[in-house]
Write a protein that holds these residues in place. Structure first.
Motif, PDB file in Angstrom:
ATOM      1  N   ASP A  83      -0.498  68.663   2.423  1.00  0.00           N
ATOM      2  CA  ASP A  83      -0.016  69.382   3.606  1.00  0.00           C
ATOM      3  C   ASP A  83       1.506  69.366   3.635  1.00  0.00           C
ATOM      4  N   ARG A  99      -3.759  67.680   3.567  1.00  0.00           N
ATOM      5  CA  ARG A  99      -4.052  68.616   4.655  1.00  0.00           C
ATOM      6  C   ARG A  99      -5.435  68.330   5.251  1.00  0.00           C
ATOM      7  N   VAL A 217     -12.382  75.070   3.190  1.00  0.00           N
ATOM      8  CA  VAL A 217     -11.358  75.624   4.075  1.00  0.00           C
ATOM      9  C   VAL A 217     -10.129  75.957   3.225  1.00  0.00           C
ATOM     10  N   ARG A 219      -6.310  77.399   2.131  1.00  0.00           N
ATOM     11  CA  ARG A 219      -4.983  77.424   2.719  1.00  0.00           C
ATOM     12  C   ARG A 219      -4.746  78.789   3.363  1.00  0.00           C
ATOM     13  N   ASN A 220      -3.750  78.838   4.252  1.00  0.00           N
ATOM     14  CA  ASN A 220      -3.472  80.085   4.965  1.00  0.00           C
ATOM     15  C   ASN A 220      -2.606  81.054   4.169  1.00  0.00           C
ATOM     16  N   GLU A 221      -1.901  80.564   3.118  1.00  0.00           N
ATOM     17  CA  GLU A 221      -0.992  81.430   2.380  1.00  0.00           C
ATOM     18  C   GLU A 221      -1.754  82.430   1.511  1.00  0.00           C
ATOM     19  N   PRO A 222      -1.159  83.581   1.218  1.00  0.00           N
ATOM     20  CA  PRO A 222      -1.786  84.508   0.274  1.00  0.00           C
ATOM     21  C   PRO A 222      -1.953  83.856  -1.090  1.00  0.00           C
ATOM     22  N   GLY A 228      -1.875  78.976  -3.253  1.00  0.00           N
ATOM     23  CA  GLY A 228      -2.209  79.734  -2.058  1.00  0.00           C
ATOM     24  C   GLY A 228      -3.662  79.617  -1.667  1.00  0.00           C
ATOM     25  N   GLY A 229      -4.099  80.551  -0.828  1.00  0.00           N
ATOM     26  CA  GLY A 229      -5.445  80.513  -0.284  1.00  0.00           C
ATOM     27  C   GLY A 229      -6.504  80.901  -1.298  1.00  0.00           C
ATOM     28  N   VAL A 231      -9.638  82.082  -1.366  1.00  0.00           N
ATOM     29  CA  VAL A 231     -10.657  82.725  -0.544  1.00  0.00           C
ATOM     30  C   VAL A 231     -11.740  83.290  -1.459  1.00  0.00           C
ATOM     31  N   ASN A 525     -10.757  85.164  -4.695  1.00  0.00           N
ATOM     32  CA  ASN A 525     -10.033  86.414  -4.447  1.00  0.00           C
ATOM     33  C   ASN A 525     -10.667  87.626  -5.131  1.00  0.00           C
TER      34      ASN A 525
END
Length: 529
Positions: A83, A99, A217, A219-222, A228-229, A231, A525
């Motif tokens: 974090d 984090r 969960v 990260r919030n970053e691209p 980064g995230g 996703v 992604n």
């Protein structure tokens, strides 16, 4: 029939027949557009990314595990599991906080105890980790989410090292797994990453399956490279093992697979002409001709300089890779275009100089003794580059014994320190990823630490002093100065002959989007339309 004609025939046959049915992971499958089917370059045999440094195990490791930092597309470290962190003014004390929301696949929270145990095991195995361990005074838990790394002397690349995506990666495992002896593979596959390993569906030699970790969960970053995230936009990723290139090419065209991670170079033109297929650059590789520094003639730096004057990069790359759109000559040991891509000192070797090479060989004491160059045709580019190198060295007066073996035999022979006339070797050609070679910290070939160096065992105290100076440099100006001094020494010592660099493409169906450039291929992604 020509090879290209044969491939076309195979593709047409596969299209007509619909191809061989792929094995199913489970009786119940997610929706078709939520399952990504990939043909990786190799089968997954080792599940522990701290024990094995092979690429397919690293790919597996990044699916299910995370690291404290991750390299972005420019190979700069960014926080991943961390974090926040801070370094003391003297650069000797580093404090880290994890984090929130980090949990292993079994539901346990990730704690600092897991981190300390995992890093300690990694430091005992990996080149980057062992270098960090040389500088480490202590690594201690503060509380469940905080830990402190104390150094004996400054190390200018702590986050870079903790985010390493090459060699054995610093994967954070459960403390109970990380207490395993460093040389004993961990067989559990419980990480905290965005995918879960589906052990029930795993069929060695045929199929590897990963399911989306619904509890992850990001990260919030691209997303950026491996940073980064993370996703996940798929329910499942399946690796279908297809060692035959024609089979993989046919499966990609018929839609039985969505991605071919490393298409064979000679099939790229066929795929580029195929409807609905995209062929794109993914990673950069560095090619090298590695000499054995233990025995004549290459225990003498003059013979290694002669090698550099004789072997021409464009000749080797044209033979091994083919079309110039995929390769470039490069004089940087640390990869042209990378943050460390200086080529200082290399200009003299950009063009062959046979006369100078012959003189240096004579001065080194070489008198026509047999020189064993071991190679393989299992990886065609390696075999073709070896043939070009052999011809160039013969032109300079060297008595080259070019020995072809299967790749497994070559890699088994590499670590042997026997004399060349007793089963050892003098030379071999190989490749390494640009991400591995782009830094003095990670480049296995420029480590000249004698017995602690990679196969070939180059030994030069001054090069190691300069490499440590780079590691200890703090700030861009100091690091660049140390980098150039090291590179000048390396060009004079020639730990290996650079054969240039080439881009490894991947092939995908046009409905696949979101693949990110990085040190290994990742599948967060990614979307399937």
């Amino acid at each position: 029939m020509t090879p290209t004609g044969y491939v076309r025939l195979m593709l047409l046959a596969a299209t007509a027949l619909g191809g061989a049915a792929l094995p199913q992971a489970q009786a119940q499958q997610p929706a078709a557009n939520r399952v990504l089917r990939v043909a990786p370059h190799a089968d997954l045999r080792t599940l522990d990314p701290v024990v094995a440094s092979i690429l397919v195990t690293r790919m597996h490791g990044t699916m299910i595990y995370e690291t404290l930092f991750s390299w972005d597309a420019q190979l700069n470290p960014q926080p991943q599991m961390v974090d926040r962190f801070e370094a003391s003014p003297d650069n000797l004390t580093w404090t880290f906080r994890l984090r929130e929301g980090l949990r292993f696949h079994d539901g346990q929270p990730v704690t600092s105890r897991d981190v300390v145990a995992s890093l300690s095991r990694w430091m005992a195995r990996d080149t980057v980790g062992s270098k960090l361990r040389e500088y480490t005074a202590s690594l201690d838990v503060v509380d469940d989410r905080s830990f402190v790394l104390k150094l004996k002397r400054p190390h200018g690349a702590v986050p870079f090292s903790l985010g390493s995506a090459v060699g054995q990666i610093p994967a954070i495992m459960r403390e109970s797994d990380a207490r395993t002896e460093p040389t004993t593979p961990v067989t559990n596959t419980i990480g905290s990453g965005p995918f879960r390993f589906n052990r029930d569906a795993w069929r060695p030699g045929a199929l590897v399956v990963y399911d989306r970790n619904a509890d992850y969960v990001p990260r919030n970053e691209p997303a950026n490279g491996m940073a980064g995230g993370r996703v996940v936009k798929l329910d499942r990723v399946e690796w279908h093992i297809m060692p035959d290139p024609a089979t993989a090419a046919a499966a990609l065209q018929t839609g039985e697979i969505d991605i071919w991670e490393q298409p064979a170079q000679d099939l790229i033109p066929v795929l580029q002409r195929a409807r609905g297929i995209q062929v794109e650059k993914y990673t950069t590789n560095q090619a090298m001709l590695r000499p054995n520094h233990l025995f004549p003639p290459f225990n003498d730096p003059r013979a290694r300089l002669a090698m550099a004057y004789l072997v021409n990069q464009p000749d080797a790359l044209t033979a091994g890779v083919g079309d110039e759109q995929w390769w470039t000559a490069c004089g940087s040991y640390f990869v042209c275009g990378s943050p460390n891509g200086t080529a200082v000192g290399s200009d003299a070797y950009a063009q062959p100089n046979v006369e100078t090479a012959r003189r240096l060989l004579a001065e080194s004491g070489y008198r026509g003794e047999r020189v064993v160059l071991m190679t393989t045709n299992d990886i065609p580019a390696i075999g073709r580059m070896a043939e070009v190198a052999a011809a160039a060295l013969r032109e300079g007066g060297m008595n080259i014994d070019l020995q072809f073996q299967d790749w497994g035999a070559v890699t088994t022979r590499q670590p042997k320190k026997d004399p060349p006339d007793q089963g050892g070797w003098n030379l071999f050609v190989t490749f390494a990823s640009g991400a591995t070679m782009q830094s003095p910290i990670t480049n296995i070939g420029t480590n000249m630490a004698c017995d602690r160096a990679w196969a070939g065992w180059p030994c030069d105290e001054e090069a190691e002093r300069l490499r440590n100076a780079y590691v200890e440099a703090v700030g861009d100006e100091a690091r660049q100065k140390a980098l150039e001094a090291l590179h000048l020494r390396l060009t004079a010592m020639q730990p290996y002959r650079l054969l240039g660099q080439f881009n490894q493409p991947y092939a995908r169906r046009a409905n696949i989007t979101g693949l990110l450039p990085g040190s290994v291929m990742t599948f967060w992604n990614v979307e399937k339309q």
